[in-house]
Scaffold this motif. Structure first.
Motif: not given
Length: 521
Positions: A180-185, A282-286, A289-297, A325-328
């Motif tokens: 799972d990859v989840t973007v949260m605030r 590569f699947k995890t990278i996809g 990208e999808n999670a960020c797209d859904e979050a608009g980020l 991502t450029g993020i450690a």
């Protein structure tokens, strides 16, 4: 006065936690004194062995050994069959693991476990969530709530390390069998899920399989068929997992096997392994990208990428995330324990809500009032989202069946949406509602959850109906129908879930599992 705990029911390992009287989280060790229990079951004559011992004895009874059953939750046709022909559903196998954990927790805490919050991958569909709740019921556990694994990890992170400064965090959760990859605030009091993506059949198990496939191919070139030797095949499964872990610290490692009486050695380097698993990364990278797209980020909007799940220990995973991502990525929470701790925190919130509802209803005799709820250092409310679109199958203008989404993906739960439809023919006497999960119109790309049928008054004309789909806090689906012509609410429909056990099957499994002699040794 019983205890309420959090359980991370994992594909390869499971663990549990509770919040002590001081409001601090504590892991609950199993009877072997370990914080994690392999999610493995061995049927050995009259006894049923769970955990590390089951795994170590699997070479002697490979046909009676079951692991990775979480990947089959919600699959109605999957049954594990022992050498003697006994059959067990995924819910029953999971219940055996949960029953062992419940017993171990009660021994450690010196008290009964009255209820539990169990975690599930964010990308689990409704059938898989219902299967998990059924497994708890079969094990004799009251499942007071289901919580998504990334959300539980975020809750653990927020309470232990959170700040008042708003943050946007990506939780990258790669476990033994699911991703799972989840973007949260985050703000000082709230966790809001902005977007989620993932793959319910992608995890450390698949990284192991890349090694297994390579070994089988090389062995076959030497005239050895590993798949015909069940003991060698099971030995390879265990040694591939060990090799993967070894390559996190070493540049190369060896796998030695005895295949049908012949010795065999395979050497794998870290570079070989990286090449093997590149398609999985590569699947995890996809999904990222999808999670960020859904979050608009964009990645640049993220303050942190939090690693959860034992498989994130692989250096190749960390390197891939940083390169993309450029993020450690951050390891501020324990990859194996954060999810169970978050579930334990959530159990307190659910208990508070249960006490509040009991007080409002005037039920002052409720047992929930006997439970003292400790105060934690921080308190968060969280808002999750639907991980899949939810809809119904309809006939389009050409008379063809297609999926019609009612409750879209990525809507905050609990949620409720309504769509307007009509009957298909005059004098129609009943409605057959076929509930789906998925975003596509094409039925090949959606999952049919179940069906619901209801009688209606026949009329000589086509009449309008409203279908309302709601999704509760546990992401369990409910369906209501309204007859617009008669202005009549036809009520909530019972969904016959095609992928889940019936109530009677749950009861039968409960009786069967309760009679097993379950141990960890």
């Amino acid at each position: 006065m019983g205890k309420y705990i959090g359980i991370d029911l994992g594909t390869t390992f499971s663990c549990m936690a509770y919040i002590n009287e001081s409001g601090q989280p504590e892991m609950i060790p199993n009877s072997e004194g370990e914080n994690t229990t392999p999610s493995a079951v061995l049927f050995d004559g009259d006894s049923t062995i769970v955990g590390r011992e089951a795994k170590s004895q699997s070479l002697f009874e490979p046909q009676n050994f079951e692991q990775f059953v979480k990947r089959h939750m919600g699959e109605r046709d999957y049954l594990f069959t022992t050498k003697d022909g006994d059959k067990y559903s995924p819910e029953a196998i999971s219940a055996i693991i949960l029953a062992k954990m419940k017993s171990d927790a009660e021994s450690y805490l010196g008290d009964t476990v009255d209820g539990a919050v169990i975690t599930v991958p964010a990308y689990f569909n409704e059938a898989q969530r219902k299967s998990t709740m059924d497994a708890g019921k079969i094990a004799g556990l009251e499942v007071i709530a289901i919580i998504n694994e990334p959300t539980a990890a975020a809750l653990a992170f927020g309470i232990s390390k959170g700040s008042d400064k708003p943050q946007t965090i990506m939780v990258y959760d790669l476990g033994g069998g699911t991703f799972d990859v989840t973007v949260m605030r985050f703000d000082s009091e709230n966790i809001t899920v902005l977007g989620t993506a993932g793959d319910r059949k992608l995890g450390g198990y698949d990284f192991d399989n890349k090694i297994i496939e390579a070994v089988i191919e090389v062995a076959s070139e030497d005239g050895l068929d590993i798949n015909k030797d069940m003991t060698a095949r099971q030995d390879l499964q265990l040694k591939a997992e060990a090799a993967k872990k070894s390559l996190s610290a070493k540049d190369k490692t060896n796998i030695t096997l005895n295949i049908s009486g012949r010795p065999f050695k395979y050497t794998i380097t870290r570079e070989d392994f990286v090449d093997m698993v590149e398609p999985l990364l590569f699947k995890t990278i996809g999904s990222m990208e999808n999670a960020c797209d859904e979050a608009g980020l964009e990645y640049s909007d993220l303050d942190k990428i939090l690693l959860v799940g034992g498989s994130t220990r692989m250096p190749v995973v960390r390197d891939c995330i940083k390169e993309e991502t450029g993020i450690a990525p951050s390891s501020e929470v324990h990859p194996d324990e954060a999810v169970a701790i978050g579930a334990a925190y959530h159990a307190l919130d659910v208990l508070k809500d249960m006490q509040k509802k009991a007080k409002q209803s005037g039920d002052t005799s409720s047992e929930v009032f006997d439970v003292e709820i400790p105060e934690t250092s921080r308190q968060y409310t969280f808002t999750d989202v639907t991980s899949h679109g939810i809809g119904v199958i309809i006939q389009n203008e050409y008379g063809e069946e297609e999926n019609s989404v009612i409750l879209p993906k990525n809507v905050q739960v609990p949620a409720e949406h309504t769509n307007h439809y009509t009957t298909t023919v005059p004098y129609q006497e009943k409605l057959l509602i076929r509930v789906t999960q998925g975003e596509e119109t094409d039925l090949r790309y959606v999952t049919e959850i179940g069906t619901a049928e209801i009688q209606i008054s026949p009329r000589e004309k086509i009449v309008g109906i409203e279908v309302t789909i709601s999704c509760d806090e546990n992401s369990i689906i409910h369906v209501r129908v309204y007859d617009k012509d008669l202005r009549q609410d036809l009520g909530e429909m019972h969904i016959d879930r095609v992928s889940n056990l019936s109530d009677e099957e749950v009861k039968q499994s409960q009786m069967r599992i309760s009679k097993l002699d379950i141990s960890g040794e």
